[in-house]
Motif scaffolding. Structure first.
Motif, PDB file in Angstrom:
ATOM      1  N   SER A   1      -0.529   2.976  -5.806  1.00 15.90           N
ATOM      2  CA  SER A   1      -1.265   4.234  -5.988  1.00 15.90           C
ATOM      3  C   SER A   1      -1.729   4.387  -7.427  1.00 15.90           C
ATOM      4  O   SER A   1      -2.866   4.805  -7.691  1.00 15.90           O
ATOM      5  CB  SER A   1      -0.378   5.422  -5.593  1.00 15.90           C
TER       6      SER A   1
ATOM      7  N   ARG B   1       0.788  -1.226   0.000  1.00 17.82           N
ATOM      8  CA  ARG B   1       0.000   0.000   0.000  1.00 17.82           C
ATOM      9  C   ARG B   1       0.820   1.277   0.000  1.00 17.82           C
ATOM     10  O   ARG B   1       0.326   2.323  -0.421  1.00 17.82           O
ATOM     11  CB  ARG B   1      -0.975   0.005   1.189  1.00 17.82           C
ATOM     12  N   GLN B   2       2.065   1.218   0.474  1.00 15.39           N
ATOM     13  CA  GLN B   2       2.864   2.443   0.460  1.00 15.39           C
ATOM     14  C   GLN B   2       3.611   2.629  -0.853  1.00 15.39           C
ATOM     15  O   GLN B   2       4.339   3.591  -1.027  1.00 15.39           O
ATOM     16  CB  GLN B   2       3.878   2.427   1.612  1.00 15.39           C
TER      17      GLN B   2
ATOM     18  N   THR C   1      -3.459  14.277  -3.792  1.00  5.44           N
ATOM     19  CA  THR C   1      -2.874  14.395  -2.450  1.00  5.44           C
ATOM     20  C   THR C   1      -3.964  14.710  -1.435  1.00  5.44           C
ATOM     21  O   THR C   1      -4.794  15.592  -1.662  1.00  5.44           O
ATOM     22  CB  THR C   1      -1.785  15.476  -2.404  1.00  5.44           C
TER      23      THR C   1
ATOM     24  N   SER D   1       0.728   5.611   6.550  1.00  6.08           N
ATOM     25  CA  SER D   1      -0.382   5.606   5.597  1.00  6.08           C
ATOM     26  C   SER D   1      -0.135   6.705   4.559  1.00  6.08           C
ATOM     27  O   SER D   1       0.654   7.634   4.782  1.00  6.08           O
ATOM     28  CB  SER D   1      -1.705   5.865   6.318  1.00  6.08           C
ATOM     29  N   LYS D   2      -0.834   6.607   3.452  1.00 11.94           N
ATOM     30  CA  LYS D   2      -0.673   7.619   2.400  1.00 11.94           C
ATOM     31  C   LYS D   2      -1.023   9.009   2.921  1.00 11.94           C
ATOM     32  O   LYS D   2      -0.310   9.987   2.664  1.00 11.94           O
ATOM     33  CB  LYS D   2      -1.554   7.273   1.200  1.00 11.94           C
ATOM     34  N   GLU D   3      -2.119   9.095   3.683  1.00 10.64           N
ATOM     35  CA  GLU D   3      -2.556  10.395   4.187  1.00 10.64           C
ATOM     36  C   GLU D   3      -1.550  10.986   5.165  1.00 10.64           C
ATOM     37  O   GLU D   3      -1.266  12.195   5.127  1.00 10.64           O
ATOM     38  CB  GLU D   3      -3.931  10.259   4.851  1.00 10.64           C
TER      39      GLU D   3
ATOM     40  N   THR E   1       1.660  10.246   5.252  1.00  9.31           N
ATOM     41  CA  THR E   1       2.855  10.582   4.468  1.00  9.31           C
ATOM     42  C   THR E   1       2.685  11.928   3.788  1.00  9.31           C
ATOM     43  O   THR E   1       3.601  12.760   3.770  1.00  9.31           O
ATOM     44  CB  THR E   1       3.145   9.489   3.422  1.00  9.31           C
ATOM     45  N   HIS E   2       1.496  12.171   3.233  1.00  3.34           N
ATOM     46  CA  HIS E   2       1.226  13.472   2.619  1.00  3.34           C
ATOM     47  C   HIS E   2       1.294  14.594   3.655  1.00  3.34           C
ATOM     48  O   HIS E   2       1.774  15.694   3.358  1.00  3.34           O
ATOM     49  CB  HIS E   2      -0.151  13.468   1.944  1.00  3.34           C
TER      50      HIS E   2
ATOM     51  N   GLU F   1       3.725  14.318  -5.985  1.00 10.81           N
ATOM     52  CA  GLU F   1       2.897  14.702  -4.839  1.00 10.81           C
ATOM     53  C   GLU F   1       3.446  15.955  -4.160  1.00 10.81           C
ATOM     54  O   GLU F   1       2.690  16.862  -3.795  1.00 10.81           O
ATOM     55  CB  GLU F   1       2.825  13.536  -3.857  1.00 10.81           C
TER      56      GLU F   1
END
Length: 353
Positions: free
Chosen positions: A19, A13-14, A144, A239-241, A243-244, A268
């Motif tokens: 993505s 997932r990372q 993002t 998590s993606k969120e 990380t953003h 991103e």
């Protein structure tokens, strides 16, 4: 007509591949198609994969990575679209057996998708016999969504990475690298020089976020380098969120890869208005024009010079950020990417076998 599609990709997932395949799936699903996301590793053989395609009445296969997905696509009797990932054409081709598998997959696919001109050039040099109209350029889109609950400063303080008395991110300068820990990302490239810089200026930190992908490399090369280096911090994959959110809170995003297809982390950062310092390799140069949409470097010494430059010239930073954001908005739109794949799916299915 409602189609059933298999979307093949490593599903960590990372990862950037996850993505990308998720965006494609989301777009196609929103237009009424049934999309099944599968990891190529789940299938023990081509025959097992073929049986799965038959059982699910699959109309089309879309796969990322000419080797990992290509292992299945190379002998598929269902029409397929193969998306080149970057490490396949930049690294895996060096292994003659893997190159053989990728060549079969490229020949069997209806279309081969590349993200940019440098990847197109690599594909053309590896497979000059492939008709040019079989290769399609579809630039990666970027979405993002920074988490509102994650704060990089609080994370670093609560894990004792920085002094607890640090009042604000304004008191420190965080350079952030995002990527799975593996040799091609070369996360140790800047560590020694960064540690030396931190000893001169204790407000400067190098933070590396990413899951452990290559266990041997992590244990023998990466982690020993991090442990002995002041000012260098490792955060396992978020998590993606989150990380953003970490990108949002940092001063600059760093890319130190030995090779790239098209770095999603770079896109991103550009989308969020974070300046990028990227190693001067072809995939990065597709996105970053030096001192226009980011900064490029060849050596750790040059990295520090470029970093100091952008720290001391806020006006240059703002100009770079503005141009980078405009570039992403113009060329890396979610709707444009989705429409391009939708059109390619229709074309692939309309052609005779």
């Amino acid at each position: 007509m409602r189609l059933t599609l298999i979307l093949l990709s490593p599903l960590q997932r990372q990862g950037g591949n996850f993505s990308t395949i998720s965006r494609i799936s989301s777009y196609l699903t929103s237009h009424g198609h049934r999309c099944l996301m599968e990891d190529p590793k789940m299938f023990q053989s081509v025959s097992e994969f073929q049986a799965f395609l038959h059982y699910k009445n699959v109309d089309l296969v879309i796969g990322i990575h000419a080797y990992r997905s290509g292992c299945l696509i190379r002998a598929s009797t269902v029409p397929s679209i193969l998306i080149l990932g970057g490490t396949d054409v930049n690294e895996f081709y060096k292994d003659i057996n893997k190159l053989s598998v990728m060549t079969e997959a490229v020949h069997n696919a209806r279309y081969v998708v590349v993200f940019g001109q440098s990847m197109w050039s690599r594909a053309s040099s590896l497979w000059p016999e492939i008709p040019s109209n079989k290769v399609k350029e579809i630039k990666q889109a970027v979405i993002t969504k920074p988490s509102s609950s994650f704060c990089l400063l609080q994370y670093l303080k609560s894990n004792n990475h920085i002094p607890a008395a640090t009042a604000s991110l304004r008191n420190i300068t965080v350079f952030l690298l995002v990527g799975g820990i593996r040799p091609v990302k070369d996360p140790v490239f800047l560590i020694d020089k960064f540690s030396e810089w931190h000893r001169e200026d204790s407000s400067v930190y190098y933070v590396i976020i990413g899951p452990k992908i290559d266990a041997e490399y992590f244990g023998e090369t990466f982690w020993p380098a991090v442990k002995q280096s002041s000012g260098v911090i490792y955060i396992p994959g978020l998590s993606k969120e989150d990380t953003h959110a970490a990108m949002r809170d940092c001063f600059s995003l760093v890319n130190s890869s030995k090779s790239e297809g098209m770095s999603l982390a770079v896109l991103e950062a550009m989308d969020m208005g974070i300046p990028v310092l990227a190693r001067r390799v072809t995939g990065n140069q597709d996105l970053v024009q030096d001192r226009k949409t980011g900064l490029l470097y060849d050596t750790p010494q040059e990295f520090v010079l470029q970093a100091r430059s952008i720290m001391s010239t806020p006006e240059q930073r703002e100009q770079i950020v503005a141009r980078a954001r405009a570039q992403v908005a113009q060329h890396h739109c979610y709707e444009a990417e989705g429409h391009a794949y939708m059109s390619l799916v229709r074309t692939a299915l309309s052609e005779p076998c």
